[in-house]
Every structure is written in structure tokens, then in C-alpha cells.
Design a protein around this motif. Structure first.
Motif, PDB file in Angstrom:
ATOM      1  N   THR A  64      37.235  57.942 -20.453  1.00  0.00           N
ATOM      2  CA  THR A  64      38.293  57.272 -21.193  1.00  0.00           C
ATOM      3  C   THR A  64      38.485  57.963 -22.541  1.00  0.00           C
ATOM      4  N   LEU A  65      39.610  57.663 -23.179  1.00  0.00           N
ATOM      5  CA  LEU A  65      39.877  58.240 -24.495  1.00  0.00           C
ATOM      6  C   LEU A  65      38.831  57.782 -25.509  1.00  0.00           C
ATOM      7  N   ALA A  66      38.381  56.519 -25.386  1.00  0.00           N
ATOM      8  CA  ALA A  66      37.362  55.996 -26.299  1.00  0.00           C
ATOM      9  C   ALA A  66      36.060  56.778 -26.171  1.00  0.00           C
ATOM     10  N   THR A  67      35.697  57.124 -24.943  1.00  0.00           N
ATOM     11  CA  THR A  67      34.475  57.906 -24.714  1.00  0.00           C
ATOM     12  C   THR A  67      34.602  59.299 -25.310  1.00  0.00           C
ATOM     13  N   VAL A  68      35.770  59.922 -25.103  1.00  0.00           N
ATOM     14  CA  VAL A  68      36.003  61.256 -25.662  1.00  0.00           C
ATOM     15  C   VAL A  68      35.936  61.198 -27.187  1.00  0.00           C
ATOM     16  N   TRP A  69      36.482  60.138 -27.775  1.00  0.00           N
ATOM     17  CA  TRP A  69      36.460  59.994 -29.238  1.00  0.00           C
ATOM     18  C   TRP A  69      35.025  59.888 -29.748  1.00  0.00           C
TER      19      TRP A  69
END
Length: 206
Positions: A64-69
């Protein structure tokens, strides 16, 4: 390609997304090793589970984008630079015969092998086209302004677009508006083979 076709195999349609995920995984692994971090240490610093990081690096999950962040923060790189790095990574994508989707015309005599990239499907599509003698592919129109290019590799193919009918032989190309009903026929006695490229929503038509 829209039109009266039926799908034989829709496998491999997410291959482009998988390739990008693979680039992301390699970027994370490269940066982690550059900082001399173990999976456990990166997990502790980012708050992302060690198992998830391992799956990302092995291209086994789509983060997810949150994980990448969280990972970008732990590796001290902005998310924009993080994602840009994945786009810059070289990659070679290998699709097997079984992974490549094939469409068949209603009469069963024309086969469209989808060789294009899923990332470009909304504006650029390309196919390997084979037609048996007597084969006919009838297609409905794409978005207004779309253009199709049919480059004949062997045999002879006829294209009907509106009131216009043209024929091309090996080494020749037919280019036509495909935002209306159009038909490709093999009127010859041999199999015909061509490359088909569809440019969707073309901005200019001369």
C-alpha cells in the motif's frame, strides 16, 4: 481491442503492475543493504512487519502507499524520489505463451494475441494478428479520434472502414480511423499475419 471477440486467456494482464512492484522491491533491498540494515532493523525503524518487507523485496506482494511511505521514511528518502527510483530501474519482462492473452473472432478464424503493455492500454494497444483464409474480424468503434495501424507481415488483408475498402499485402500498412465500425478480412487462400497497433483518443487527424 473492442469489438466482437471472445477471450481465450486473460492471464498475464497484471504483468505490468507486477514488473513495477518488482522494481520497487529491488530498490528497497538495495537501499536497505546500502544502510547495512537487516530486515529486522528496517522493520523496527519503519513499523512495517519483517515478513511484509521480505515479501515486497521478493516481489510477492503489492504494498500500500502507507507502507511505501513508512519504508521511505525509515530509509531517509522522499517518497517521490523513492518512486522515481523504481521507474529508473532497468527491467526485462518475460511473458510465456501461457501468460499472453489471446482473443478470437466470432467466426473462430482470426486470433489477436495481446502483446501490448497493460500500463498503456488506455491510450496505446498493440497485437499480433493472424487470420485464416476467409477469416473476418468485426470491431465496434473505439473512442472518437482513435486510429488503427495494420502492418501486414505475410499474406493479404482487406480493411473496410465506413464506405472505404483497401487491401494491403506483405510489407504494406493500412492506417484508418477505428472510432467507427471496421472490419478486417482475409480474402486470400493463405493465412495472413500482421501487427496491429491502436492509438486511442488521437489528438490530430490529418
Amino acid at each position: 481491442m473492442s469489438g466482437r471477440t471472445r477471450s481465450l486467456d486473460r492471464g498475464g494482464m497484471d504483468a505490468g503492475a507486477q514488473a513495477i512492484t518488482g522494481q520497487l522491491g529491488r530498490t528497497i533491498q538495495r537501499l536497505r543493504k546500502a544502510y547495512n540494515l537487516s530486515l529486522s532493523e528496517l522493520s523496527e525503524q519503519s513499523g512495517v512487519a519483517k515478513s511484509i518487507i521480505s515479501q515486497i523485496e521478493r516481489n510477492e506482494t503489492n504494498p500500500t502507499l502507507a507502507t511505501v511511505w513508512r519504508l521511505s521514511q525509515a530509509l531517509d528518502v522522499s517518497i517521490d524520489r523513492f518512486m522515481a527510483a523504481t521507474d529508473d530501474e532497468p527491467f526485462v519482462e518475460h511473458l510465456t505463451r501461457g501468460d499472453t492473452p489471446i482473443l478470437v473472432s466470432e467466426d473462430g478464424k482470426c486470433r489477436l494475441t495481446i502483446t501490448g503493455w497493460i500500463k498503456t492500454v488506455e491510450w496505446l494497444q498493440w497485437f499480433d494478428f493472424v487470420a485464416e483464409p476467409g477469416g473476418e474480424l468485426v470491431s465496434d468503434g473505439h473512442q472518437r479520434g482513435s486510429v488503427e495501424c495494420l502492418s501486414v507481415l505475410s499474406g493479404e488483408l482487406q480493411v473496410e472502414c465506413g464506405d472505404i475498402i483497401e487491401t494491403a499485402r506483405a510489407g504494406e500498412t493500412l492506417r484508418y480511423r477505428c472510432d467507427r465500425r471496421h472490419i478486417i478480412r482475409n480474402l486470400g487462400s493463405e493465412h495472413a499475419h500482421a501487427t496491429m497497433v491502436c492509438l486511442l483518443k488521437a489528438a490530430v487527424l490529418d
